[in-house]
Motif scaffolding. Structure first.
Motif, PDB file in Angstrom:
ATOM      1  N   TYR A 122       6.721   9.263   3.928  1.00 43.24           N
ATOM      2  CA  TYR A 122       6.838   8.131   3.000  1.00 43.24           C
ATOM      3  C   TYR A 122       7.895   8.395   1.936  1.00 43.24           C
ATOM      4  CZ  TYR A 122       3.300   4.866   4.613  1.00 43.24           C
ATOM      5  OH  TYR A 122       2.618   3.919   5.335  1.00 43.24           O
TER       6      TYR A 122
ATOM      7  N   THR B  67       3.242   5.443  -1.982  1.00 47.89           N
ATOM      8  CA  THR B  67       1.931   5.218  -1.363  1.00 47.89           C
ATOM      9  C   THR B  67       0.893   6.156  -1.957  1.00 47.89           C
ATOM     10  OG1 THR B  67       0.755   5.092   0.748  1.00 47.89           O
ATOM     11  CG2 THR B  67       2.288   6.905   0.494  1.00 47.89           C
ATOM     12  N   SER B  68      -0.363   5.730  -1.870  1.00 47.01           N
ATOM     13  CA  SER B  68      -1.482   6.655  -2.054  1.00 47.01           C
ATOM     14  C   SER B  68      -2.128   6.818  -0.683  1.00 47.01           C
ATOM     15  CB  SER B  68      -2.487   6.105  -3.072  1.00 47.01           C
ATOM     16  OG  SER B  68      -3.016   4.871  -2.638  1.00 47.01           O
ATOM     17  N   LEU B  69      -2.582   8.010  -0.370  1.00 45.98           N
ATOM     18  CA  LEU B  69      -3.048   8.342   0.972  1.00 45.98           C
ATOM     19  C   LEU B  69      -4.410   9.010   0.879  1.00 45.98           C
ATOM     20  CD1 LEU B  69      -0.911  10.070   3.743  1.00 45.98           C
ATOM     21  CD2 LEU B  69      -3.274  10.718   3.330  1.00 45.98           C
TER      22      LEU B  69
ATOM     23  N   ASN C 128      -1.003   0.515   6.539  1.00 41.12           N
ATOM     24  CA  ASN C 128       0.459   0.632   6.528  1.00 41.12           C
ATOM     25  C   ASN C 128       1.098  -0.665   6.989  1.00 41.12           C
ATOM     26  OD1 ASN C 128      -0.734   1.442   9.136  1.00 41.12           O
ATOM     27  ND2 ASN C 128       1.413   1.598   9.800  1.00 41.12           N
TER      28      ASN C 128
ATOM     29  N   LEU D 155      -3.914   4.253   3.974  1.00 44.88           N
ATOM     30  CA  LEU D 155      -2.733   4.182   3.110  1.00 44.88           C
ATOM     31  C   LEU D 155      -2.784   2.946   2.221  1.00 44.88           C
ATOM     32  CD1 LEU D 155      -0.584   4.956   6.148  1.00 44.88           C
ATOM     33  CD2 LEU D 155      -0.409   6.403   4.132  1.00 44.88           C
ATOM     34  N   GLU D 156      -2.295   3.099   1.019  1.00 42.51           N
ATOM     35  CA  GLU D 156      -2.107   1.964   0.110  1.00 42.51           C
ATOM     36  C   GLU D 156      -0.661   2.006  -0.375  1.00 42.51           C
ATOM     37  OE1 GLU D 156      -3.902   0.084  -4.055  1.00 42.51           O
ATOM     38  OE2 GLU D 156      -4.972   1.691  -3.008  1.00 42.51           O
ATOM     39  N   GLU D 157       0.167   1.209   0.264  1.00 47.27           N
ATOM     40  CA  GLU D 157       1.603   1.241  -0.028  1.00 47.27           C
ATOM     41  C   GLU D 157       1.922   0.463  -1.295  1.00 47.27           C
ATOM     42  OE1 GLU D 157       3.106   1.493   4.633  1.00 47.27           O
ATOM     43  OE2 GLU D 157       3.237  -0.399   3.537  1.00 47.27           O
ATOM     44  N   GLN D 158       2.928   0.939  -1.993  1.00 47.61           N
ATOM     45  CA  GLN D 158       3.405   0.244  -3.188  1.00 47.61           C
ATOM     46  C   GLN D 158       4.366  -0.858  -2.785  1.00 47.61           C
ATOM     47  OE1 GLN D 158       5.111   3.176  -5.756  1.00 47.61           O
ATOM     48  NE2 GLN D 158       3.204   4.279  -6.051  1.00 47.61           N
TER      49      GLN D 158
END
Length: 209
Positions: free
Chosen positions: A87, A94-96, A51, A113-116
């Motif tokens: 989010y 995001t992908s979680l 994050n 987390l992989e935030e856009q």
């Protein structure tokens, strides 16, 4: 209407980013026995990774559980869902992934987390010129004014283009040794991005020195 006022209408609008969310859960077991989703476990630790746009403290608060708490796998799934909702409320996509490591009656949780990337700001809608008119010109013909200026019906209009045309009109009058003042007036007949431009010209006997 001033150049600045003409374009004020084009800068209205707010871009609202819509966050997307995808969540998964992965579980590692130190032993073969897999506890049922409603079996209480002792939460050993909670870690957050990946994050940057949402603070870790906010994520942990939304998750809702802390080391030492008694939780079930169902509880942890609900906590993951709350992080996704957080989010969404911040308009951050995001992908979680929630990774669980279960050992005996204890569980360690890692939220990955992989935030856009942040969305680009909204661009103002362009103004479109429907008509250009000249009023008050007697010593300089409309044909000469049209030949000297660049703004045309159907094309875009901006402060820069207006300024360029005003300078061109001033230069034309100076070359013809005719003084005058030149005021652009813009109207929006349909209350949208379509503009009618009128050049109001007040001629003098000769150009000012």
């Amino acid at each position: 209407m001033s150049f600045r006022s003409l374009l004020a209408r084009s800068f209205l609008g707010v871009l609202l980013a819509v966050a997307s969310f995808a969540g998964t859960a992965a579980t590692e077991y130190a032993f073969a026995a897999v506890p049922a989703p409603n079996v209480p476990l002792k939460l050993m630790s909670v870690a957050v990774q990946g994050n940057s746009r949402v603070p870790t403290a906010d994520i942990l608060q939304a998750f809702g559980y802390h080391a030492g708490d008694k939780v079930t796998r169902n509880d942890l799934d609900a906590g993951q869902k709350r992080v996704g909702e957080l989010y969404s409320s911040r308009n951050v996509g995001t992908s979680l992934e929630e990774r669980l490591r279960i050992s005996g009656n204890g569980v360690a949780v890692k939220i990955i987390l992989e935030e856009q990337a942040a969305s680009a700001p909204a661009q103002p809608a362009s103004l479109v010129l429907d008509k250009v008119e000249f009023q008050g010109n007697k010593k300089v013909s409309t044909a000469d004014l049209e030949a000297a200026t660049k703004l045309r019906a159907g094309g875009p209009v901006s402060n820069e283009l207006l300024s360029a045309d005003q300078q061109a009109i001033q230069a034309l009058y100076k070359n013809k040794n005719v003084g005058g003042s030149f005021q652009p007036q813009a109207t929006y007949p349909n209350h949208d991005q379509h503009v009618v431009l009128v050049w109001v010209i007040k001629e003098q006997d000769k150009a000012a020195n």
